[in-house]
Design an enzyme around this catalytic site. Structure first.
Site, PDB file in Angstrom:
ATOM      1  N   CYS A  95       0.934  -1.125   0.148  1.00 38.46           N
ATOM      2  CA  CYS A  95       0.071  -0.028  -0.095  1.00 38.46           C
ATOM      3  C   CYS A  95       0.901   1.130   0.096  1.00 38.46           C
ATOM      4  O   CYS A  95       1.605   1.447  -1.026  1.00 38.46           O
ATOM      5  CB  CYS A  95      -0.996   0.026   1.191  1.00 38.46           C
ATOM      6  N   HIS A 128      -3.579  -5.657   0.721  1.00 42.35           N
ATOM      7  CA  HIS A 128      -2.899  -5.853   2.430  1.00 42.35           C
ATOM      8  C   HIS A 128      -2.844  -7.341   2.801  1.00 42.35           C
ATOM      9  O   HIS A 128      -3.649  -7.650   3.420  1.00 42.35           O
ATOM     10  CB  HIS A 128      -3.735  -5.249   3.364  1.00 42.35           C
ATOM     11  N   GLU A 176      -1.056  -8.403   5.273  1.00 42.46           N
ATOM     12  CA  GLU A 176      -1.099  -8.457   6.654  1.00 42.46           C
ATOM     13  C   GLU A 176      -2.567  -8.430   7.328  1.00 42.46           C
ATOM     14  O   GLU A 176      -2.505  -8.728   8.561  1.00 42.46           O
ATOM     15  CB  GLU A 176       0.048  -7.544   7.125  1.00 42.46           C
TER      16      GLU A 176
END
Lengths: 232, 84
Positions: A88, A205, A207
């Protein structure tokens, strides 16, 4: 604990640094958050540039952080083959710093978009995608206002022929369509490789789709774990 | 040394989508204005001392190349005038 220590580079305005640490920790990957002014620890065997709004997105998202001194260290380790992942805002920093080709700029919608997307794995022969097969469709969340991938046509041809496109936005069945392209990215590109296959940036993303409990409760799934296993 | 002001104007390259400009144009149209197009640009006025206008321009060029513009999406131009 795995031997690898991943340095997660925190800038003023980073906000996915702790998520990345938690997600990597859940995979038993040793990770620590590093304040950018402190430089990279000597034991750095992997680098994550996390999401957020470094320097308030002033000038252009990622532009300031990309020119901070720690990025010279990141570039040097990247050239040595240390895996580097920009997510990002980290992707914007990576492209602004020249680690990866192209640029990420304002979404076609001119809006901040926070949603789940499908991604087709375009190259499974990288540390970030070895958990998948080429053509496999995975799901990850996006959350960005400036994620539209732009690149000159000549350079797009070059990265395609060099197999440096990592992920493309697609439908659930893997079809790459304009409707499935959340931000107007050129050729639906969601993630690209640098000059080595150990350097990657992506807008979605991983994570945020790694932990079992979170992935199950918000529908994100755990496909992100496959990306983060690059650091095992 | 002479005091100059270098003005760097950074624009999106022709053909690169400009969603912010599109939204601005729509907002102007909602206010009742009639317009055929709108392009946005960033302008930086940089005060600097240099031996001559040419070296002031060279430094502003380098600033644009290294930070102010992103060559993937931007063109830029530089104007140099003696500071008042």
């Amino acid at each position: 604990m795995a031997a690898v220590t991943v340095s997660i580079v925190r800038f003023g305005g980073s906000n996915c640094d702790r998520d990345a640490a938690l997600a990597l920790g859940s995979l038993d990957i040793d990770a620590e958050i590093v304040w950018h002014e402190d430089g990279l620890p000597e034991a750095t065997d992997g680098i994550v540039i996390p999401g957020g709004f470094s320097y308030g997105d002033y000038l252009r998202a990622g532009a300031m952080a990309a020119r901070s001194p720690i990025m010279d260290e990141v570039r040097a380790l990247a050239e040595d083959g240390v895996p580097v992942l920009g997510v990002c805002n980290g992707a914007q920093i990576g492209s602004e710093s020249g680690l990866t080709p192209g640029a990420f700029t304002t979404n076609r919608s001119a809006r901040f978009q926070c949603e789940h997307v499908h991604l087709r794995v375009e190259n499974a022969d990288t540390p970030f995608t070895s958990a998948f097969t080429e053509g496999e469709v995975i799901s990850l969340p996006i959350a960005h206002g400036e994620g539209r991938f732009e690149i000159e046509p000549r350079k797009l041809d070059a990265i395609r022929s060099d197999d440096r496109v990592l992920f493309r936005y697609c439908e659930a069945d893997g079809t790459v369509t304009d409707v499935a392209n959340p931000n107007g990215s050129t050729d639906n590109v969601a993630g690209v490789l640098g000059e080595r296959e150990t350097v990657a940036v992506l807008m979605p993303h991983p994570e945020r789709a790694t932990l079992d409990d979170i992935g199950a409760s918000n529908g994100a799934g755990t496909d992100g774990a496959g990306v983060l296993r690059a650091f095992e | 040394m002479t005091a100059y002001t270098a003005t760097v104007t950074v624009r999106l390259k022709h053909g690169v989508l400009d969603p912010e400009a599109d939204q601005t144009r729509k907002a102007l149209e909602r206010l009742g204005f009639d317009l055929d197009g709108l392009r946005s640009a960033d302008r930086f006025d940089i005060d600097l001392d240099a031996d001559d206008a040419r070296s002031a321009r060279e430094r502003a060029d380098e600033m644009a190349e290294r930070l102010l513009a992103n060559p993937t999406i931007h063109d830029y131009d530089v104007d140099v005038v003696e500071a008042e």
